[in-house]
Every structure is written in structure tokens, then in C-alpha cells.
Design an enzyme around this catalytic site. Structure first.
Site, mmCIF file in Angstrom:
data_model
loop_
_atom_site.group_PDB
_atom_site.id
_atom_site.type_symbol
_atom_site.label_atom_id
_atom_site.label_comp_id
_atom_site.label_asym_id
_atom_site.label_seq_id
_atom_site.Cartn_x
_atom_site.Cartn_y
_atom_site.Cartn_z
ATOM 1 N N LEU A 158 0.874 -1.055 0.047
ATOM 2 C CA LEU A 158 -0.060 -0.197 0.011
ATOM 3 C C LEU A 158 0.937 1.055 -0.248
ATOM 4 O O LEU A 158 2.111 0.996 0.507
ATOM 5 C CB LEU A 158 -0.856 -0.059 1.246
ATOM 6 C CG LEU A 158 -1.811 -0.993 1.228
ATOM 7 C CD1 LEU A 158 -2.780 -0.748 2.692
ATOM 8 C CD2 LEU A 158 -3.192 -0.907 0.441
ATOM 9 N N ASP A 159 0.454 2.487 -0.722
ATOM 10 C CA ASP A 159 1.214 3.664 -0.823
ATOM 11 C C ASP A 159 1.359 4.010 0.781
ATOM 12 O O ASP A 159 0.710 3.787 1.697
ATOM 13 C CB ASP A 159 0.605 4.762 -1.361
ATOM 14 C CG ASP A 159 0.675 4.443 -2.870
ATOM 15 O OD1 ASP A 159 1.520 3.508 -3.184
ATOM 16 O OD2 ASP A 159 0.152 5.193 -3.462
ATOM 17 N N LYS A 160 2.448 4.727 1.220
ATOM 18 C CA LYS A 160 2.736 5.410 2.417
ATOM 19 C C LYS A 160 1.661 5.983 3.075
ATOM 20 O O LYS A 160 1.316 5.792 4.130
ATOM 21 C CB LYS A 160 3.884 6.319 2.292
ATOM 22 C CG LYS A 160 4.310 7.166 3.547
ATOM 23 C CD LYS A 160 5.186 8.062 3.405
ATOM 24 C CE LYS A 160 5.355 9.326 4.312
ATOM 25 N NZ LYS A 160 6.224 10.243 4.141
#
Length: 299
Positions: free
Chosen positions: A90-92
Site C-alpha cells: 500500500l502507498d505510504k
């Protein structure tokens, strides 16, 4: 010194969101993730990933999920535990459902399920504007390009396979970019108010920044707090409509503090029997929904 004014307090909370988890000791981070465990069995551990926590390390990143997997495994299972394994990313800035595997074999099995598109993923996003139509499919390939501006940088962008012929408005197939990856996103509007919408998104493919690019450049409805994909050539905070600023009690100059409102809400994993995991949006997301008068659908 906690500000008395609720808006100032909220701003302070938002500004601190990204920093918080970068300051803590890895043991403390592992403990936070343990508290955010929503499910575990002999094969997997499912966590609710907090905002601002990268999955992988990199320049300037002190803490990430990957680094604390050995500590988290010991906290969950005891000192002899094998480190946990990442199955997807997942993106930051994205919050919500994230699956970890207890063994290499389980991780390979689950990665294959993701790769062969057998995992159903549902995201929620608050976006600027109102997509027309209210539900549909965006199917436009995505490619990474260098942005030529006073500060050169890279962004993902659309690489359409068709364009409209200026003479008669017909669709004409064009030669695709060799480096473009095919990308497909289903979307459905759940609520609309305050010049914003709450959308339910289902990425069928998994291209980097796919949801952000499809919403911003495909539908013209960038995600609230997406300062990267709200414009093309400049690095600047997102410009918000008057009504949205008023409802959020924000000035445009403070818009840069708004976090990305993208949440991995639900994930269905076909492991033997289908396993269904749901994570509620984080508090800042819920507060935004209330301020914008966007009604959360009752699941």
C-alpha cells in the site's frame, strides 16, 4: 500547548500525521501494528495500516512495515517466531487492510492470488468534484513520465490508446506507449456534498498510483489531499473549491496539511474459504466526512 480553537487543533493533528510514526522506536511501531491486528490464523496476519507509514524503506525513511516484521512476529507468537512476510503493498499515505504471511510458502501463494487478480480490493476515497457518470469503469493505460518544470520530477500519467479525431469527433486508435501498463478501475459514487464525493473504488489491476491517476486525470476528480496528482507541471498544494474550504474551516494556504484521503476499506482473500476483511476509515477521514456532510454508507 494544545490549541483551544478546534480548527487549529485539527490542523496540528493533520500536520503531525506523517511525522508521528517516523519518530518512534521500531519496538513501539511493532506494538502499534500489533494493536492494529484485525485477524490472524496459522497462515496470515491482517493489519490496519496507519497513515504515513511506508511499506518499504528508502532514502530518508526511518521506519517502515518491512523493518518491523521480525519484531511483530515475536510479539504475536513468541520469541521463536519466523519473521512475517509482505504479500502486497500500500502507498505510504494509504490506510487500511494489509495482509502479511507467516511463512514463505503462504506469502508466495497469496502473492500469486494478487497477481492473478483473484483478490477483491475495495477502497474508499474522498475526491474533489462529482464524477459523471456516477459509476463506471476507467480503462486507460498508465506510464511514468518526467515532468519538465522548474523542478524536474517523475509522475505516473495516462497513456490512452485512443484519441478523438478533431474533424468529426470519432475515436481513433493510436499507437500505444511501449512502456505503458494496462490499468482498469471500477468506481461508484456513494455520496456527494460540499463540492466533493465519496467514491468506492475497485482496482482490477495493480499499477503504481493507479487510483490516484485514474481519478485525477481520467475522471477529473483528484483525491482530497493528493497534492501530487492535482496538477501536472508544478509541485504545489492542491487547490480546493471555496465551499470545501468553508466546510473544512480551512484557508487555502493551509490546504497543504490535508492528508491523502484514500483508504483500503475491504479485502476478500480466497484462501480455502473466502476471507473477508473490513477496516473502518481512520479518524481524520471520518472527521472530514462529517465536516463535508458526506454520509458514510452503512455496510
Amino acid at each position: 500547548q494544545v490549541p483551544k480553537d478546534p480548527t487549529q487543533r485539527w490542523l496540528r493533528e493533520l500536520a503531525a500525521l506523517s511525522q508521528q510514526l517516523q519518530q518512534v522506536h521500531p519496538n513501539v511501531l511493532a506494538k502499534i501494528l500489533k494493536q492494529r491486528t484485525v485477524y490472524q490464523n496459522e497462515e496470515i496476519v491482517v493489519i490496519d495500516k496507519p497513515y504515513g507509514l511506508p511499506v518499504h524503506g528508502g532514502p530518508g525513511i526511518k521506519n517502515c512495515v518491512a523493518d518491523v516484521l521480525p519484531i511483530l512476529a515475536k510479539m504475536l507468537e513468541g520469541m521463536k517466531a519466523e519473521p512475517l512476510h509482505l504479500c502486497h503493498r500500500l502507498d505510504k499515505e494509504t490506510t487500511g487492510v494489509m495482509v502479511l504471511a507467516r511463512s514463505k510458502e503462504a506469502a508466495q501463494k497469496i502473492r500469486l492470488l494478487f497477481k492473478t487478480r483473484q483478490v477483491e480490493k475495495i477502497y474508499w476515497a474522498v475526491v474533489l468534484g462529482n464524477p459523471d457518470p456516477a459509476e463506471g469503469v476507467v480503462e486507460i493505460p498508465i506510464v511514468e513520465k518526467e515532468v519538465q518544470s522548474h523542478q524536474s520530477h517523475y509522475k505516473m500519467t495516462l497513456a490512452p490508446s485512443y484519441r478523438l479525431c478533431p474533424e468529426d469527433g470519432r475515436e481513433v486508435k493510436i499507437r500505444g506507449d511501449r512502456n505503458a501498463e494496462s490499468a482498469v478501475t471500477r468506481f461508484r459514487r456513494l455520496a456527494a456534498a460540499s463540492a466533493c464525493s465519496l467514491l468506492e473504488l475497485q482496482p482490477i489491476t495493480g499499477v503504481k498510483h493507479q487510483l490516484r491517476v485514474h481519478l485525477a486525470y481520467g475522471l477529473g476528480c483528484p483525491i482530497l489531499g493528493d497534492h501530487k496528482y492535482s496538477h501536472w507541471s508544478k509541485l504545489a498544494p492542491q487547490k480546493l473549491p471555496e465551499l470545501t474550504l468553508r466546510r473544512l474551516k480551512l484557508e487555502q494556504s493551509k490546504a497543504r496539511h490535508l492528508p491523502l484521503h484514500l483508504h483500503a476499506h475491504r479485502l476478500c482473500l480466497p484462501l480455502g474459504q473466502p476471507l473477508d476483511f473490513v477496516c473502518k476509515p481512520p479518524l481524520f477521514f471520518q472527521k472530514t466526512l462529517r465536516k463535508l456532510e458526506l454520509d458514510i454508507p452503512k455496510d
